[in-house]
Design an enzyme around this catalytic site. Structure first.
Site, PDB file in Angstrom:
ATOM      1  N   ARG A   1       0.839  -1.426  -0.175  1.00  0.00           N
ATOM      2  CA  ARG A   1      -0.079  -0.148  -0.036  1.00  0.00           C
ATOM      3  C   ARG A   1       0.946   1.314   0.203  1.00  0.00           C
ATOM      4  NH1 ARG A   1      -5.692  -0.341   1.708  1.00  0.00           N
ATOM      5  NH2 ARG A   1      -6.027  -2.517   1.598  1.00  0.00           N
TER       6      ARG A   1
ATOM      7  N   TYR B   1      -0.001 -13.560   0.052  1.00  0.00           N
ATOM      8  CA  TYR B   1       0.598 -13.468  -1.174  1.00  0.00           C
ATOM      9  C   TYR B   1       1.952 -12.498  -1.070  1.00  0.00           C
ATOM     10  CZ  TYR B   1      -2.288  -9.141  -0.815  1.00  0.00           C
ATOM     11  OH  TYR B   1      -3.147  -7.878  -0.494  1.00  0.00           O
TER      12      TYR B   1
ATOM     13  N   ASP C   1     -14.712   4.159  -0.127  1.00  0.00           N
ATOM     14  CA  ASP C   1     -15.260   3.757   1.114  1.00  0.00           C
ATOM     15  C   ASP C   1     -16.418   4.698   1.777  1.00  0.00           C
ATOM     16  OD1 ASP C   1     -13.860   1.425   0.777  1.00  0.00           O
ATOM     17  OD2 ASP C   1     -12.756   1.794   2.716  1.00  0.00           O
TER      18      ASP C   1
HETATM   19  P1  FAD Z   1      -9.309   5.523   2.588  1.00  0.00           P
HETATM   20  O1  FAD Z   1      -8.353   4.589   2.127  1.00  0.00           O
HETATM   21  O2  FAD Z   1      -9.907   5.325   3.802  1.00  0.00           O
HETATM   22  O3  FAD Z   1      -8.909   7.017   2.607  1.00  0.00           O
HETATM   23  C1  FAD Z   1      -9.724   8.042   3.177  1.00  0.00           C
HETATM   24  C2  FAD Z   1      -8.663   9.323   3.369  1.00  0.00           C
HETATM   25  O4  FAD Z   1      -9.384  10.551   3.687  1.00  0.00           O
HETATM   26  C3  FAD Z   1      -7.701   9.028   4.286  1.00  0.00           C
HETATM   27  O5  FAD Z   1      -6.256   9.378   3.720  1.00  0.00           O
HETATM   28  C4  FAD Z   1      -8.150  10.080   5.310  1.00  0.00           C
HETATM   29  O6  FAD Z   1      -7.016  10.365   6.321  1.00  0.00           O
HETATM   30  C5  FAD Z   1      -8.618  11.019   4.798  1.00  0.00           C
HETATM   31  N1  FAD Z   1      -9.740  11.732   5.144  1.00  0.00           N
HETATM   32  C6  FAD Z   1     -10.758  11.055   6.286  1.00  0.00           C
HETATM   33  N2  FAD Z   1     -11.496  12.068   6.782  1.00  0.00           N
HETATM   34  C7  FAD Z   1     -10.914  13.302   6.214  1.00  0.00           C
HETATM   35  C8  FAD Z   1     -11.619  14.508   6.110  1.00  0.00           C
HETATM   36  N3  FAD Z   1     -12.859  14.872   6.945  1.00  0.00           N
HETATM   37  N4  FAD Z   1     -11.122  15.714   5.517  1.00  0.00           N
HETATM   38  C9  FAD Z   1     -10.009  15.252   4.605  1.00  0.00           C
HETATM   39  N5  FAD Z   1      -9.478  13.932   4.593  1.00  0.00           N
HETATM   40  C10 FAD Z   1      -9.976  13.048   5.478  1.00  0.00           C
HETATM   41  N6  FAD Z   1      -9.425  -3.451  -1.702  1.00  0.00           N
HETATM   42  C11 FAD Z   1      -8.885  -3.818  -2.946  1.00  0.00           C
HETATM   43  O7  FAD Z   1      -9.248  -3.484  -3.945  1.00  0.00           O
HETATM   44  N7  FAD Z   1      -7.928  -4.971  -2.940  1.00  0.00           N
HETATM   45  C12 FAD Z   1      -7.554  -5.552  -1.730  1.00  0.00           C
HETATM   46  O8  FAD Z   1      -6.640  -6.513  -1.900  1.00  0.00           O
HETATM   47  C13 FAD Z   1      -8.130  -5.147  -0.478  1.00  0.00           C
HETATM   48  N8  FAD Z   1      -7.482  -5.683   0.649  1.00  0.00           N
HETATM   49  C14 FAD Z   1      -8.439  -5.161   1.932  1.00  0.00           C
HETATM   50  C15 FAD Z   1      -7.959  -5.947   3.005  1.00  0.00           C
HETATM   51  C16 FAD Z   1      -8.307  -5.254   4.255  1.00  0.00           C
HETATM   52  C17 FAD Z   1      -8.055  -6.196   5.586  1.00  0.00           C
HETATM   53  C18 FAD Z   1      -9.172  -4.253   4.323  1.00  0.00           C
HETATM   54  C19 FAD Z   1      -9.637  -3.752   5.651  1.00  0.00           C
HETATM   55  C20 FAD Z   1      -9.605  -3.763   3.155  1.00  0.00           C
HETATM   56  C21 FAD Z   1      -9.073  -4.034   1.885  1.00  0.00           C
HETATM   57  N9  FAD Z   1      -9.421  -3.451   0.637  1.00  0.00           N
HETATM   58  C22 FAD Z   1      -8.928  -3.959  -0.352  1.00  0.00           C
HETATM   59  C23 FAD Z   1     -10.397  -2.440   0.722  1.00  0.00           C
HETATM   60  C24 FAD Z   1      -9.572  -0.997   0.690  1.00  0.00           C
HETATM   61  O9  FAD Z   1      -8.372  -0.985   1.557  1.00  0.00           O
HETATM   62  C25 FAD Z   1     -10.567   0.085   0.843  1.00  0.00           C
HETATM   63  O10 FAD Z   1     -11.687   0.093  -0.040  1.00  0.00           O
HETATM   64  C26 FAD Z   1      -9.854   1.407   0.053  1.00  0.00           C
HETATM   65  O11 FAD Z   1      -8.718   1.581   0.690  1.00  0.00           O
HETATM   66  C27 FAD Z   1     -10.782   2.472   0.193  1.00  0.00           C
HETATM   67  O12 FAD Z   1     -10.048   3.746  -0.397  1.00  0.00           O
HETATM   68  P2  FAD Z   1     -10.658   5.220  -0.176  1.00  0.00           P
HETATM   69  O13 FAD Z   1      -9.508   6.112  -0.721  1.00  0.00           O
HETATM   70  O14 FAD Z   1     -12.197   5.280  -0.676  1.00  0.00           O
HETATM   71  O15 FAD Z   1     -10.903   5.427   1.545  1.00  0.00           O
END
Ligand code: FAD
Length: 399
Positions: free
Chosen positions: A104, A213, A291
């Site tokens: 990551r 993996y 998410d």
């Molecule tokens: P996040 O990664 O949660 O990023 C949100 C960002 O917003 C963060 O940087 C946070 O600091 C910031 N933030 C939060 N609130 C605020 C605010 N108010 N103002 C400004 N910034 C803010 N997915 C895959 O596709 N393949 C995989 O193999 C996989 N394996 C996984 C294994 C596990 C155990 C888990 C738990 C998840 C896995 N996932 C996988 C899912 C994946 O990690 C998430 O779906 C993905 O990281 C979501 O990305 P995002 O950018 O939507 O949210």
């Protein structure tokens, strides 16, 4: 046109690159003082790699990752392989993009470097978005210190506890799914004869499963080991656990798993939350992605992939429909919501498949899988077609 992006996770960084490619100015507002990613791996499937190709970061992701030969479903105790789905060249030929495993931190770094090179000064750190104000003329992200950043569109890529989502739809809480994941990354030289095979292996067990993996050219082994627990009381998502607890959870399991647990410097437990599909993801000038819109169990390894697909679809539809952004955002929702909701549901369903507890359940689930693996080995490929063959670049351009 200017896109404000709340959140610098995988979804937000990808959105920044997609909007830049579409000719927009970008401001990415990240709450944390630095862009950092947990020490864990992520599987980037061909459907997500097609977006990375469209924004010219695919080769950089491949260069720092590892290309697995196959996905294997195995029994956790015996190690017996039930079904093997080839990846490698087969994935590329069948789904028109490679399947890649990446650390990551490496993925975040590739994306952040590209944003910094292409949109200098666009990333603001220590900039938590507290709320937003929107009207016919534009939208402003209101930061925690009261300052405002103005633009044409606000993208809520701020994760499962999204502040943007809370304002759009009102407060609620994600639901604890009863699953907790142990996560660890270990250099392979520590693992002796138990280095994981060069495949994405999902190991099934009673009320638990594990995934192993390789990362970084095969130099690191990644483990995600999920156990059902109903006693999670902590508000925190991640807690450091003890090696003894992890080994107790996986006592008697195949040494490919227990050796990683034994050799881990730090073992973190992640409580896994999700949320039923939201009724809407958009307003006139605000759209959720990743998410923030559809948190899901990681049992299809598709959470980040869906965020990456969302990012491309949103940028494409907003750029094309910039004269009527509200309509463009509804088109984005219409394209993305059914697919993300189906993957959310599929991920929940996989929890049952992976964690069969009864003899009958095991027989009727793993028996046919084993048989299909022998009689019709192509069945695994067909099962993945709906997810991996999908090309959001084409779908968004055609929408
Ligand atoms: P996040 O990664 O949660 O990023 C949100 C960002 O917003 C963060 O940087 C946070 O600091 C910031 N933030 C939060 N609130 C605020 C605010 N108010 N103002 C400004 N910034 C803010 N997915 C895959 O596709 N393949 C995989 O193999 C996989 N394996 C996984 C294994 C596990 C155990 C888990 C738990 C998840 C896995 N996932 C996988 C899912 C994946 O990690 C998430 O779906 C993905 O990281 C979501 O990305 P995002 O950018 O939507 O949210």
């Amino acid at each position: 046109m200017k896109a404000l992006i709340a959140g610098g996770g995988i979804g937000g960084l990808t959105a920044a690159l997609c909007f830049e490619k579409a000719g927009w100015e970008v401001a990415l507002l990240e709450r944390a003082p630095e862009l950092s990613a947990v020490g864990a791996g992520i599987q980037v499937s061909p459907n997500a790699m097609k977006v990375f190709r469209a924004i010219d970061v695919d080769q950089a992701v491949i260069d720092c990752g590892f290309i697995p030969e196959a996905i294997e479903i195995r029994m956790g105790l015996s190690g017996q392989t039930l079904i093997r789905t080839p990846l490698g060249q087969t994935a590329k030929a069948r789904w028109h993009a490679p399947y890649v495993h990446v650390h990551r931190a490496d993925l975040a770094s590739v994306l952040a470097q590209a944003v910094r090179a292409r949109c200098p000064g666009a990333i603001a750190l220590g900039a938590p978005v507290a709320s937003y104000e929107e009207d016919g003329a534009g939208v402003a992200a209101v930061l925690a210190d009261g300052s405002k950043v103005k633009g044409d569109l606000l993208v809520g890529a701020d994760g499962i506890h999204s502040a943007v989502r809370a304002q759009l739809l009102g407060p609620d809480k994600p639901v604890f799914t009863g699953n907790v994941a142990w996560r660890s990354v270990v250099p392979v030289e520590r693992l002796g004869g138990h280095v994981p095979d060069p495949v994405a292996a999902a190991w099934m067990g009673e009320g638990k499963h594990a995934v192993t993996y390789l990362l970084r050219g095969g130099t690191l082994a990644n483990l995600v080991a999920v156990v059902e627990r109903d006693d999670w009381v902590s508000e925190s998502w991640t807690e450091q656990g003890t090696r003894e607890d992890a080994l107790r959870d996986f006592a008697g399991w195949h040494p490919s798993i227990t050796t990683i647990l034994e050799q881990s410097d730090a073992l973190f437990q992640w409580a896994l939350f999700d949320r039923p599909p939201l009724r809407t993801w958009v307003s006139q000038r605000v759209a959720l992605l990743g998410d923030a819109a559809h948190p899901m169990l990681p049992f299809m390894a598709q959470g980040a992939a869906m965020a990456i697909e969302d990012a491309f679809a949103l940028s494409e539809l907003a750029a094309r429909g910039k004269d009527d952004l509200a309509a463009a955002l509804h088109a984005y929702q219409a394209l993305r919501r059914p697919r993300a909701s189906a993957v959310q549901a599929g991920s929940r369903a996989n929890a049952k498949t992976f964690h069969q507890r009864t003899s009958l359940g095991k027989l009727t689930t793993y028996g046919p899988m084993w048989l299909a693996g022998r009689l019709a080995p192509g069945v695994g490929l067909k099962r993945q077609d709906g997810i991996y063959a999908y090309d959001v670049v084409k779908a968004a351009r055609a929408a």
